[in-house]
Write a protein that holds these residues in place. Structure first.
Motif, PDB file in Angstrom:
ATOM      1  N   MET A 118     161.691  51.796   4.698  1.00 20.63           N
ATOM      2  CA  MET A 118     160.660  50.743   5.264  1.00 20.63           C
ATOM      3  C   MET A 118     159.425  50.586   4.497  1.00 20.63           C
ATOM      4  O   MET A 118     158.946  51.651   4.053  1.00 20.63           O
ATOM      5  N   ILE A 119     159.134  49.593   3.901  1.00 15.98           N
ATOM      6  CA  ILE A 119     157.901  49.375   3.240  1.00 15.98           C
ATOM      7  C   ILE A 119     156.643  49.560   3.857  1.00 15.98           C
ATOM      8  O   ILE A 119     156.505  49.379   5.299  1.00 15.98           O
ATOM      9  N   LYS A 120     155.680  50.084   3.263  1.00 15.12           N
ATOM     10  CA  LYS A 120     154.334  50.284   3.939  1.00 15.12           C
ATOM     11  C   LYS A 120     153.435  48.857   4.228  1.00 15.12           C
ATOM     12  O   LYS A 120     153.704  47.935   3.246  1.00 15.12           O
ATOM     13  N   LEU A 121     152.866  49.333   5.214  1.00 16.80           N
ATOM     14  CA  LEU A 121     151.735  48.082   5.715  1.00 16.80           C
ATOM     15  C   LEU A 121     151.031  47.661   4.303  1.00 16.80           C
ATOM     16  O   LEU A 121     150.597  46.377   4.219  1.00 16.80           O
ATOM     17  N   LYS A 122     150.270  48.680   3.979  1.00 13.60           N
ATOM     18  CA  LYS A 122     149.398  48.477   2.705  1.00 13.60           C
ATOM     19  C   LYS A 122     150.025  47.671   1.640  1.00 13.60           C
ATOM     20  O   LYS A 122     149.404  46.609   0.871  1.00 13.60           O
ATOM     21  N   THR A 123     151.409  47.923   1.336  1.00 13.69           N
ATOM     22  CA  THR A 123     152.142  47.071   0.386  1.00 13.69           C
ATOM     23  C   THR A 123     152.115  45.795   0.916  1.00 13.69           C
ATOM     24  O   THR A 123     152.291  44.909   0.062  1.00 13.69           O
ATOM     25  N   LEU A 124     152.332  45.367   2.248  1.00 17.23           N
ATOM     26  CA  LEU A 124     152.415  44.206   2.591  1.00 17.23           C
ATOM     27  C   LEU A 124     151.278  43.417   2.209  1.00 17.23           C
ATOM     28  O   LEU A 124     151.352  42.234   1.967  1.00 17.23           O
ATOM     29  N   LEU A 125     150.241  44.250   2.742  1.00 13.24           N
ATOM     30  CA  LEU A 125     148.905  43.467   2.603  1.00 13.24           C
ATOM     31  C   LEU A 125     148.714  43.169   1.106  1.00 13.24           C
ATOM     32  O   LEU A 125     148.193  42.007   0.888  1.00 13.24           O
ATOM     33  N   ASN A 126     148.951  43.997   0.189  1.00  9.68           N
ATOM     34  CA  ASN A 126     148.771  43.792  -1.205  1.00  9.68           C
ATOM     35  C   ASN A 126     149.407  42.720  -1.748  1.00  9.68           C
ATOM     36  O   ASN A 126     149.104  42.229  -2.481  1.00  9.68           O
ATOM     37  N   THR A 127     150.744  42.681  -1.306  1.00  2.00           N
ATOM     38  CA  THR A 127     151.617  41.464  -1.681  1.00  2.00           C
ATOM     39  C   THR A 127     150.946  40.230  -1.539  1.00  2.00           C
ATOM     40  O   THR A 127     151.114  39.371  -2.047  1.00  2.00           O
ATOM     41  N   PHE A 128     150.502  40.006  -0.222  1.00  2.00           N
ATOM     42  CA  PHE A 128     149.750  38.659   0.320  1.00  2.00           C
ATOM     43  C   PHE A 128     148.772  38.448  -0.516  1.00  2.00           C
ATOM     44  O   PHE A 128     148.493  37.311  -0.825  1.00  2.00           O
ATOM     45  N   LEU A 129     147.764  39.655  -0.839  1.00  2.00           N
ATOM     46  CA  LEU A 129     146.704  39.366  -1.383  1.00  2.00           C
ATOM     47  C   LEU A 129     146.796  39.205  -2.941  1.00  2.00           C
ATOM     48  O   LEU A 129     145.667  39.012  -3.517  1.00  2.00           O
ATOM     49  N   GLY A 130     147.930  39.332  -3.561  1.00  2.00           N
ATOM     50  CA  GLY A 130     148.020  39.422  -4.679  1.00  2.00           C
ATOM     51  C   GLY A 130     148.002  40.508  -5.562  1.00  2.00           C
ATOM     52  O   GLY A 130     147.844  40.512  -6.928  1.00  2.00           O
ATOM     53  N   LYS A 131     147.604  41.762  -4.922  1.00  2.00           N
ATOM     54  CA  LYS A 131     147.438  42.952  -5.649  1.00  2.00           C
ATOM     55  C   LYS A 131     148.719  43.661  -6.026  1.00  2.00           C
ATOM     56  O   LYS A 131     148.997  44.389  -6.998  1.00  2.00           O
ATOM     57  N   ARG A 132     149.761  43.143  -5.284  1.00  2.00           N
ATOM     58  CA  ARG A 132     151.124  43.301  -5.793  1.00  2.00           C
ATOM     59  C   ARG A 132     151.941  42.197  -6.043  1.00  2.00           C
ATOM     60  O   ARG A 132     151.869  41.224  -5.133  1.00  2.00           O
ATOM     61  N   SER A 133     152.689  41.956  -7.026  1.00  2.00           N
ATOM     62  CA  SER A 133     153.403  40.659  -7.268  1.00  2.00           C
ATOM     63  C   SER A 133     154.716  40.467  -6.226  1.00  2.00           C
ATOM     64  O   SER A 133     155.125  41.537  -6.046  1.00  2.00           O
ATOM     65  N   VAL A 134     154.600  39.126  -6.156  1.00  2.00           N
ATOM     66  CA  VAL A 134     156.017  38.782  -5.140  1.00  2.00           C
ATOM     67  C   VAL A 134     157.083  39.134  -5.899  1.00  2.00           C
ATOM     68  O   VAL A 134     158.236  39.324  -5.109  1.00  2.00           O
ATOM     69  N   GLU A 135     157.156  39.318  -7.210  1.00  2.00           N
ATOM     70  CA  GLU A 135     158.460  39.293  -8.058  1.00  2.00           C
ATOM     71  C   GLU A 135     158.865  40.824  -7.690  1.00  2.00           C
ATOM     72  O   GLU A 135     160.133  40.702  -7.777  1.00  2.00           O
ATOM     73  N   SER A 136     158.148  41.867  -7.368  1.00  2.00           N
ATOM     74  CA  SER A 136     158.506  43.225  -7.146  1.00  2.00           C
ATOM     75  C   SER A 136     159.360  43.097  -5.887  1.00  2.00           C
ATOM     76  O   SER A 136     160.558  43.923  -5.634  1.00  2.00           O
ATOM     77  N   ILE A 137     159.270  42.117  -4.830  1.00  2.00           N
ATOM     78  CA  ILE A 137     159.899  42.197  -3.861  1.00  2.00           C
ATOM     79  C   ILE A 137     161.251  41.257  -4.062  1.00  2.00           C
ATOM     80  O   ILE A 137     162.310  41.622  -3.553  1.00  2.00           O
ATOM     81  N   ALA A 138     161.057  40.080  -4.823  1.00  2.00           N
ATOM     82  CA  ALA A 138     162.264  39.279  -5.253  1.00  2.00           C
ATOM     83  C   ALA A 138     163.260  40.286  -6.102  1.00  2.00           C
ATOM     84  O   ALA A 138     164.439  39.946  -5.691  1.00  2.00           O
TER      85      ALA A 138
END
Length: 204
Positions: A1-21
């Motif tokens: 399961m992905i962490k909540l912090k990772t989800l927040l970082n994805t939305f905020l642009g701190k983690r690229s969407v490409e990493s999920i894609a």
């Protein structure tokens, strides 16, 4: 399961969407990734609604028995509505993803499994739902920000599709806009039908 912090970082642009894609996320994992933030947000919203109901009842001088009955009805309603809304959200995302996956086949034949695509898409939607849900906890200002966040979600979906299928900007835009247009058309049809029924009942 992905962490909540990772989800927040994805939305905020701190983690690229490409990493999920580019991740291999099964439909089962995608459902779990979406379910956890959904449950957290709905619990917080439910608590806020219950507190508001108690405060408004006490301030308004409502009888304690009537207030208690009202709270019981409210809790039962929430217990029914929360799982129904979850199922509705899952169906919506899956149908949306299925349409994008099928349209994507016009440009990219090798695109993997539809379930894997929707698993990754559900994970992306989990990040959106988490942020939007937390904003909904803040009256007025948060509601406006939540609306803006939903619009921004289209940009995230666009980047997700472009990275997932390795497409050009215009091709990615077409894949994203087609289901959005279909959804808007569906909502318009429903709204027109409801308006017709209401107006027709008044005329009769």
């Amino acid at each position: 399961m992905i962490k909540l912090k990772t989800l927040l970082n994805t939305f905020l642009g701190k983690r690229s969407v490409e990493s999920i894609a580019n991740d291999n996320i099964s439909l089962k994992d995608g459902l779990l990734n979406f379910a956890v933030p959904y449950l957290i947000v709905m619990i917080l919203l439910s608590v806020e609604v219950i507190i508001f109901r108690i405060v408004s009842g006490l301030v308004g001088g409502e009888d304690l028995v009537a207030l208690l009955i009202g709270l019981i009805i409210l809790v039962i309603g929430l217990l029914v509505a929360i799982p129904l809304m979850f199922i509705t959200q899952i169906i919506f995302v899956y149908v949306l993803g299925a349409i994008m996956f099928l349209v994507g086949g016009l440009y990219r034949k090798e695109r993997g499994s539809m379930n894997d695509f929707n698993g990754a898409l559900l994970t992306l939607f989990a990040s959106v739902f988490l942020v939007v849900g937390l904003l909904w906890l803040i009256p007025v200002v948060g509601w406006i920000a939540a609306f803006v966040a939903k619009i921004y979600a289209i940009v995230l979906i666009y980047n997700f599709v472009r990275a997932r299928f390795n497409l050009s900007d215009s091709q990615s835009a077409i894949i994203v806009l087609i289901p959005v247009d279909l959804l808007m058309a569906f909502v318009l049809i429903i709204a027109t039908a409801v308006s017709f029924l209401l107006i027709g009942s008044r005329v009769l």
